[in-house]
Design a protein around this motif. Structure first.
Motif, mmCIF file in Angstrom:
data_model
loop_
_atom_site.group_PDB
_atom_site.id
_atom_site.type_symbol
_atom_site.label_atom_id
_atom_site.label_comp_id
_atom_site.label_asym_id
_atom_site.label_seq_id
_atom_site.Cartn_x
_atom_site.Cartn_y
_atom_site.Cartn_z
ATOM 1 N N TRP A 136 12.399 -109.907 33.106
ATOM 2 C CA TRP A 136 12.912 -111.322 33.020
ATOM 3 C C TRP A 136 11.747 -111.493 31.567
ATOM 4 N N VAL A 137 11.702 -110.766 30.865
ATOM 5 C CA VAL A 137 10.409 -110.428 29.098
ATOM 6 C C VAL A 137 11.266 -109.351 28.647
ATOM 7 N N ASP A 138 11.539 -109.727 27.463
ATOM 8 C CA ASP A 138 11.841 -108.371 26.260
ATOM 9 C C ASP A 138 11.623 -108.244 25.334
ATOM 10 N N SER A 139 10.745 -109.932 24.696
ATOM 11 C CA SER A 139 10.762 -110.249 23.327
ATOM 12 C C SER A 139 8.962 -111.381 23.855
ATOM 13 N N ILE A 140 8.129 -111.579 22.649
ATOM 14 C CA ILE A 140 6.890 -112.850 23.496
ATOM 15 C C ILE A 140 6.839 -113.262 21.732
ATOM 16 N N THR A 141 6.793 -114.926 21.405
ATOM 17 C CA THR A 141 6.639 -115.143 20.381
ATOM 18 C C THR A 141 5.013 -115.133 20.273
ATOM 19 N N VAL A 142 4.528 -115.392 18.577
ATOM 20 C CA VAL A 142 3.369 -115.041 18.752
ATOM 21 C C VAL A 142 2.720 -116.623 19.482
ATOM 22 N N GLU A 143 3.002 -117.780 19.322
ATOM 23 C CA GLU A 143 2.345 -118.716 20.098
ATOM 24 C C GLU A 143 2.273 -118.728 21.597
ATOM 25 N N LEU A 241 7.069 -105.003 24.219
ATOM 26 C CA LEU A 241 8.305 -106.560 23.825
ATOM 27 C C LEU A 241 7.997 -106.314 21.741
ATOM 28 N N ALA A 242 9.746 -106.871 22.229
ATOM 29 C CA ALA A 242 9.536 -107.013 20.592
ATOM 30 C C ALA A 242 8.559 -108.691 20.409
ATOM 31 N N ILE A 243 7.915 -108.867 18.794
ATOM 32 C CA ILE A 243 7.883 -110.052 18.960
ATOM 33 C C ILE A 243 7.600 -111.022 17.975
ATOM 34 N N ASP A 244 8.167 -112.658 17.882
ATOM 35 C CA ASP A 244 8.810 -113.391 17.205
ATOM 36 C C ASP A 244 7.908 -114.196 16.729
ATOM 37 N N ASN A 245 7.787 -114.145 15.218
ATOM 38 C CA ASN A 245 7.254 -114.192 14.187
ATOM 39 C C ASN A 245 7.568 -115.638 13.911
ATOM 40 N N GLY A 246 8.164 -116.446 14.258
ATOM 41 C CA GLY A 246 9.010 -116.738 13.798
ATOM 42 C C GLY A 246 10.290 -117.237 12.899
ATOM 43 N N ASP A 247 10.893 -115.835 12.770
ATOM 44 C CA ASP A 247 11.632 -115.405 12.181
ATOM 45 C C ASP A 247 12.853 -114.558 13.082
ATOM 46 N N GLY A 248 12.804 -114.586 14.958
ATOM 47 C CA GLY A 248 13.239 -113.642 15.575
ATOM 48 C C GLY A 248 12.407 -112.790 16.170
ATOM 49 N N PRO A 249 12.934 -111.976 17.635
ATOM 50 C CA PRO A 249 11.591 -111.106 17.111
ATOM 51 C C PRO A 249 12.168 -109.467 16.912
ATOM 52 N N VAL A 250 11.161 -108.776 16.753
ATOM 53 C CA VAL A 250 11.227 -107.746 15.766
ATOM 54 C C VAL A 250 9.969 -106.428 17.360
ATOM 55 N N GLU A 251 11.303 -105.545 16.667
ATOM 56 C CA GLU A 251 10.510 -104.153 18.648
ATOM 57 C C GLU A 251 9.768 -103.707 17.284
ATOM 58 N N PRO A 252 8.430 -102.674 17.712
ATOM 59 C CA PRO A 252 7.377 -102.513 17.610
ATOM 60 C C PRO A 252 8.286 -101.044 16.892
ATOM 61 N N SER A 253 7.812 -99.872 15.704
ATOM 62 C CA SER A 253 8.584 -99.018 15.533
ATOM 63 C C SER A 253 7.575 -98.692 13.814
ATOM 64 N N LEU A 254 8.610 -97.585 13.856
ATOM 65 C CA LEU A 254 7.719 -96.999 12.160
ATOM 66 C C LEU A 254 8.420 -97.293 11.333
ATOM 67 N N GLU A 255 9.576 -97.701 11.582
ATOM 68 C CA GLU A 255 10.543 -98.527 10.079
ATOM 69 C C GLU A 255 9.780 -100.021 10.138
ATOM 70 N N THR A 256 9.771 -100.538 11.417
ATOM 71 C CA THR A 256 9.740 -101.807 10.438
ATOM 72 C C THR A 256 7.970 -102.090 10.282
ATOM 73 N N ALA A 257 7.267 -101.318 11.103
ATOM 74 C CA ALA A 257 5.651 -101.723 10.414
ATOM 75 C C ALA A 257 6.153 -101.520 8.784
ATOM 76 N N LYS A 258 6.107 -100.314 8.602
ATOM 77 C CA LYS A 258 6.785 -99.959 7.536
ATOM 78 C C LYS A 258 7.083 -101.306 6.421
ATOM 79 N N SER A 259 8.105 -101.134 6.944
ATOM 80 C CA SER A 259 8.745 -102.763 5.917
ATOM 81 C C SER A 259 7.896 -103.804 6.097
ATOM 82 N N GLY A 260 7.229 -103.449 6.941
ATOM 83 C CA GLY A 260 5.976 -104.945 7.297
ATOM 84 C C GLY A 260 6.894 -105.841 7.899
#
Length: 331
Positions: A136-143, A241-260
């Motif tokens: 039932w859950v693949d992503s979650i917002t910061v809130e 879980l992908a994290i949605d900080n307001g611009d849509g869900p982003v999955e944790p990875s080395l690439e997304t961590a490096k890009s910010g």
């Protein structure tokens, strides 16, 4: 190579306190010397962050492989636990940390004549995990994440956080309050909307990330958080879980961590050598070795699961280290 990585993974997962006289594995392209028999000898004591622990283990093993007269005592105590109980009292040469040293910790160190030298060694993607059956859950917002872990609201069921989620009891796993991961999570998530919100305490707290993995794996309605490296070694056992900080869900990875992109849960990782200890040649050489290899894709990313430094970051950290070594030797 696969067998070597598996054995290292099992070694790190099984370690709960001290690792002495590390056994030696692997080699690296970035050698800081010509090998053993160079006269370097002594013991290096390291405590602190469980998140940085696998990285310090990998660096220590390789360094010892080159310098067999050097022994290591490694402890996974949590960032805060390491500062309070080991580093600031002067009992260790390094403290690993998954967040910057705090002012009260700097004061405690100063009272004992300990001067920490801050070195950034990698970037982590703090990872939120759920059970593989939590379809039932693949992503979650910061809130939503803040509500779920709020000590003020303390929701009891998934539906209390999001009405579309099951009306089933939450089962929570996470690091203890001695952990830098715990401190970082409070600042990045709980204080994102209100700086007065506290972290709930009715959860299974541990300094062993393998316990968080086991807990979440064992319950359909469990959720937890930890450093990315431990998740990356257990992707078949739990779901991130992908994290949605307001611009849509982003999955944790080395690439997304490096890009910010993976915000706000991308974070720098540190080690803090004691400046006076850097006057000892074997300790200074190990610190240099760690920073020299902080750009290594093989060690930092492929083996451990963090984002390596880039060349500019490495140069900045090496300049800071060399200045500290020079000051240690002149005092």
């Amino acid at each position: 190579m696969a067998d070597d990585r598996f054995s290292r993974r099992e070694f790190v997962a099984a370690t709960t306190s001290t690792v002495g006289a590390l056994a030696l594995a692997g080699c690296t392209e970035n050698q800081s010397s010509d090998g053993g028999g160079d006269g370097l000898s002594g013991t290096i004591d390291i405590a602190g962050s469980s998140t940085v622990f696998p990285l310090s283990t990998a660096m220590s093993e390789r360094f010892k492989n080159d310098h067999d007269g050097v022994e290591f005592n490694l402890q996974s105590t949590g960032s805060g636990g390491g500062f309070a109980n080991h580093f600031c009292p002067g009992r260790t040469d390094f403290n690993n940390a998954s967040r910057p040293i705090q002012p009260d910790e700097e004061s405690a160190c100063a009272e004992n004549g300990v001067e920490p030298v801050e070195l950034t060694v990698a970037t982590d993607a703090l990872t939120v995990i759920v059970n593989n059956d939590a379809d039932w859950v693949d992503s979650i917002t910061v809130e939503e994440l803040g509500t779920l872990w709020s000590g003020d609201e303390q929701p009891e069921t998934w539906a209390d956080v999001n009405s579309e989620w099951p009306d089933e009891p939450l089962e929570l796993y996470g690091p203890s309050d001695a952990s830098g991961t715990y401190d970082y999570f409070i600042e990045a998530i709980l204080h994102a909307g209100d700086s007065e919100v506290t972290h709930r305490q009715d959860y299974s707290a541990t300094e062993q990330d393998r316990t968080i993995i086991q807990g979440v794996e064992g319950s359909e309605y469990a959720i937890g958080y930890m450093g990315y490296a431990y998740y990356s070694e257990n992707t078949d056992r739990v779901k991130a879980l992908a994290i949605d900080n307001g611009d849509g869900p982003v999955e944790p990875s080395l690439e997304t961590a490096k890009s910010g992109e993976y915000a706000p849960l991308s974070r720098p990782l540190f080690t803090y050598p004691k400046k006076s200890a850097l006057a000892e040649e074997h300790i200074a050489e190990f610190a240099r070795y760690w920073i020299e290899n902080s750009t290594s894709q093989e060690i930092v990313a492929d083996e451990v699961g963090y984002v390596p430094l880039d060349d500019d970051q490495q140069s900045e950290q090496m300049d800071a280290l060399e200045s500290a070594i020079e000051e240690a030797n002149s005092s």
